[in-house]
Write an enzyme that holds these catalytic residues in place. Structure first.
Site, short mmCIF file in Angstrom:
data_model
loop_
_atom_site.label_atom_id
_atom_site.label_comp_id
_atom_site.label_asym_id
_atom_site.label_seq_id
_atom_site.Cartn_x
_atom_site.Cartn_y
_atom_site.Cartn_z
N HIS A 261 0.86 -1.34 -0.05
CA HIS A 261 0.06 0.02 0.02
C HIS A 261 1.04 1.27 0.13
O HIS A 261 1.94 1.15 0.56
CB HIS A 261 -0.86 0.06 1.07
CG HIS A 261 -2.07 0.94 1.23
ND1 HIS A 261 -2.06 2.28 1.41
CD2 HIS A 261 -3.38 0.61 0.81
CE1 HIS A 261 -3.20 2.62 0.94
NE2 HIS A 261 -3.93 1.90 0.68
N ASP A 318 -7.85 -6.03 0.15
CA ASP A 318 -8.29 -6.58 -1.09
C ASP A 318 -7.63 -8.03 -0.96
O ASP A 318 -8.12 -9.13 -1.57
CB ASP A 318 -7.73 -5.94 -2.23
CG ASP A 318 -8.45 -4.94 -2.89
OD1 ASP A 318 -9.50 -4.92 -2.62
OD2 ASP A 318 -7.78 -3.92 -3.17
N1 CMC Z 1 3.97 -7.98 -4.29
C1 CMC Z 1 5.35 -7.86 -4.19
N2 CMC Z 1 6.16 -6.66 -4.35
C2 CMC Z 1 5.55 -5.54 -4.20
C3 CMC Z 1 4.22 -5.54 -3.95
C4 CMC Z 1 3.12 -6.61 -3.97
N3 CMC Z 1 2.07 -6.58 -3.92
N4 CMC Z 1 3.69 -4.02 -3.85
C5 CMC Z 1 4.95 -3.37 -4.03
N5 CMC Z 1 5.89 -4.26 -4.35
C6 CMC Z 1 7.32 -3.67 -4.46
C7 CMC Z 1 7.39 -3.35 -5.82
O1 CMC Z 1 7.78 -4.57 -6.76
C8 CMC Z 1 8.49 -2.34 -5.76
O2 CMC Z 1 9.88 -3.13 -5.66
P1 CMC Z 1 11.09 -2.44 -6.17
O3 CMC Z 1 11.31 -1.24 -5.45
O4 CMC Z 1 12.23 -3.67 -6.09
O5 CMC Z 1 10.92 -2.34 -7.62
C9 CMC Z 1 8.38 -1.64 -4.39
O6 CMC Z 1 7.55 -2.70 -3.54
C10 CMC Z 1 7.42 -0.53 -4.49
O7 CMC Z 1 6.17 -0.74 -5.01
P2 CMC Z 1 5.39 0.39 -5.96
O8 CMC Z 1 4.28 -0.33 -6.83
O9 CMC Z 1 6.22 1.25 -6.61
O10 CMC Z 1 5.08 1.32 -4.53
P3 CMC Z 1 3.54 1.90 -4.24
O11 CMC Z 1 3.51 2.89 -3.20
O12 CMC Z 1 3.16 2.75 -5.60
O13 CMC Z 1 2.42 0.61 -3.98
C11 CMC Z 1 0.49 -0.61 -4.49
C12 CMC Z 1 1.43 0.74 -4.01
C13 CMC Z 1 -0.84 -0.52 -3.93
C14 CMC Z 1 0.42 0.06 -5.97
C15 CMC Z 1 1.42 -1.63 -4.60
O14 CMC Z 1 1.78 -2.12 -3.23
C16 CMC Z 1 0.68 -2.74 -5.46
O15 CMC Z 1 0.85 -2.93 -6.57
N6 CMC Z 1 0.10 -3.85 -4.72
C17 CMC Z 1 -0.62 -4.85 -5.17
C18 CMC Z 1 -2.04 -4.42 -5.72
C19 CMC Z 1 -3.03 -3.86 -4.54
O16 CMC Z 1 -3.23 -4.96 -3.72
N7 CMC Z 1 -3.60 -2.81 -4.66
C20 CMC Z 1 -4.76 -2.68 -3.74
C21 CMC Z 1 -4.21 -1.55 -2.63
S1 CMC Z 1 -5.31 -1.61 -1.59
C22 CMC Z 1 -6.93 -1.22 -1.77
C23 CMC Z 1 -7.20 0.00 -2.82
O17 CMC Z 1 -7.17 1.22 -2.51
O18 CMC Z 1 -7.44 -0.13 -3.90
#
Ligand code: CMC
Length: 382
Positions: A261, A318
């Protein structure tokens, strides 16, 4: 010389406004609606009460809640035109149809835009009430079944299940559905709420804003994550395969949906609440759902060990939603549509608050392309 600008990718860490609606404490893993703890609201309140709280900023007294319920029930029905529209697209993606129907709801409003707060709360009530009716109708049509009219003897969440499933849910399922609605009602300036605010900051009407919110909700990084998580669990199949699957996915730099998140760097409190329900439904679930429960618990354990404390990647709302939705009889294709139905109140509350001190969103981008190129007529281009 180009000026030096700092780019905050994904607006990470950027505050866009001040609000009294919702506090997400990403370090402590706490969530508050209008100052009230999410745990208390999930246990003791109802979705209707939470809607009142979010829209008006205070918990209702008995009479206020009764009046509010009356208003909500009075707005549940949808027009024949809307039903025809939904029927015409019954094979399309459910959230796409809901989003299209949301645009269409505004056609029944003589004055979709208003600058008056009381009028906008009335519009919000219309949106909050009609959206689950549309979502249930979409779900019914997807299965080739007839649309069911709302039942005014039922509360908001149980009526949604009734319109979708075709029979009145028992107390336990009604409570669980209500909790799902409460937990998905609001979450500060996430992508879909921000999209809603961007649209409404132009003084577009509230229906346009909610339509924009639904568009932003669709992706797997936001509202589509629960669907992606359950599809992953289906792919894993046997709980025994969970650890190998996760290991391989992480080694291949694939994200595990339902984890991570932008704000929470610890356990999402909504996921914590939902996890308690997995135990409660286990005895009455079939083999498929019980398998999903086992997979989700094994995946949760492994992800926390691997990425929890070290990377701040914990389960979010989720991750456990899927098995619970399935238990309630909500099919996978409808997950994000249910999320959207619950979130309407959050979107509307933010628009109403933002309009008190509206400022058009108009960020900047740093142009890094070329300038002053010579224009070549098409005949001379190679
Ligand atoms: N599984 C594995 N690695 C992850 C995950 C995950 N679910 N989420 C983040 N990371 C890693 C990502 O690969 C990256 O690694 P690196 O720095 O080595 O490239 C690092 O963590 C940062 O990730 P990011 O996507 O750049 O960070 P963010 O702050 O934009 O992440 C997020 C937020 C929600 C987009 C992300 O955690 C994600 O894609 N999660 C999976 C999708 C998900 O479950 N979304 C629902 C969010 S909660 C409900 C809602 O509000 O919708």
């Amino acid at each position: 010389m180009t000026e030096q600008v700092e780019i905050k990718e994904g607006l990470d860490g950027v505050y866009i406004t001040r609000s009294t609606i919702c506090k997400v404490d990403g370090q402590q893993g706490k969530l508050y609606y209008r100052g009230y703890k999410i745990e208390d609201l999930a246990e003791k309140s109802s979705y209707e009460e939470v809607c009142f709280l979010l829209l008006y900023g205070k918990l209702p007294n008995k009479t206020e809640l009764e009046d509010f319920n009356k208003k909500l029930k009075g707005e549940r029905k949808i027009s024949e035109n809307l039903k025809m529209l939904i029927k015409g697209f019954s094979t399309a993606n459910t959230l796409d149809v809901l989003r299209t129907a949301m645009s269409a709801i505004s056609y029944d409003d003589n004055q979709p835009y208003s600058a008056d707060e009381t009028e906008n709360i009335e519009k919000a009530i219309r949106i909050i009430s009609k959206t689950p009716t549309i979502a249930a109708a979409i779900g019914r049509l997807k299965q080739g079944k007839e649309i069911i009219e709302p039942d005014d003897s039922l509360g908001h969440a149980e009526n949604f299940l009734y319109m979708l499933i075709g029979s009145k849910p028992d107390k336990e399922k009604s409570k669980l559905m209500d909790v799902m609605f409460i937990l998905h009602a609001e979450h500060s300036s996430n992508a879909s709420t921000f999209a809603t605010l961007v649209a409404c900051s132009t003084l577009a009407d509230i229906y346009a804003g909610v339509t924009a919110g639904m568009a932003a909700l669709k992706g797997p990084l936001h509202g589509g994550a629960d669907e992606a998580a359950i599809r992953m669990m289906r792919e894993i199949g046997n709980p025994e395969n969970t650890e190998t699957y996760i290991e391989e996915a992480l080694a291949g730099k694939r994200k595990i949906m339902g984890f991570g998140h932008r704000v929470y760097k610890t356990y999402d409190p909504r996921a914590r609440i939902l996890k308690t329900y997995l135990d409660k439904i286990k005895a009455n679930s079939g083999e498929e759902i019980n398998n999903f429960i086992s997979i989700s618990l094994r995946a949760e354990k492994m992800m926390i060990e691997k990425l929890g404390k070290s990377h701040g990647i914990w389960p979010n709302v989720d991750f456990f939603s899927g098995p619970l939705y399935l238990y309630l009889g909500i099919r996978i294709e409808l997950f994000d549509t249910v999320f959207a139905s619950a979130r309407t109140v959050g979107w509307c509350s933010h628009v109403i608050e933002y309009w008190k001190n509206n400022k058009l969103f108009r960020p900047l981008e740093e142009y890094i392309g070329e300038l002053d190129l010579g224009y070549t007529p098409i005949e001379e281009r190679t």
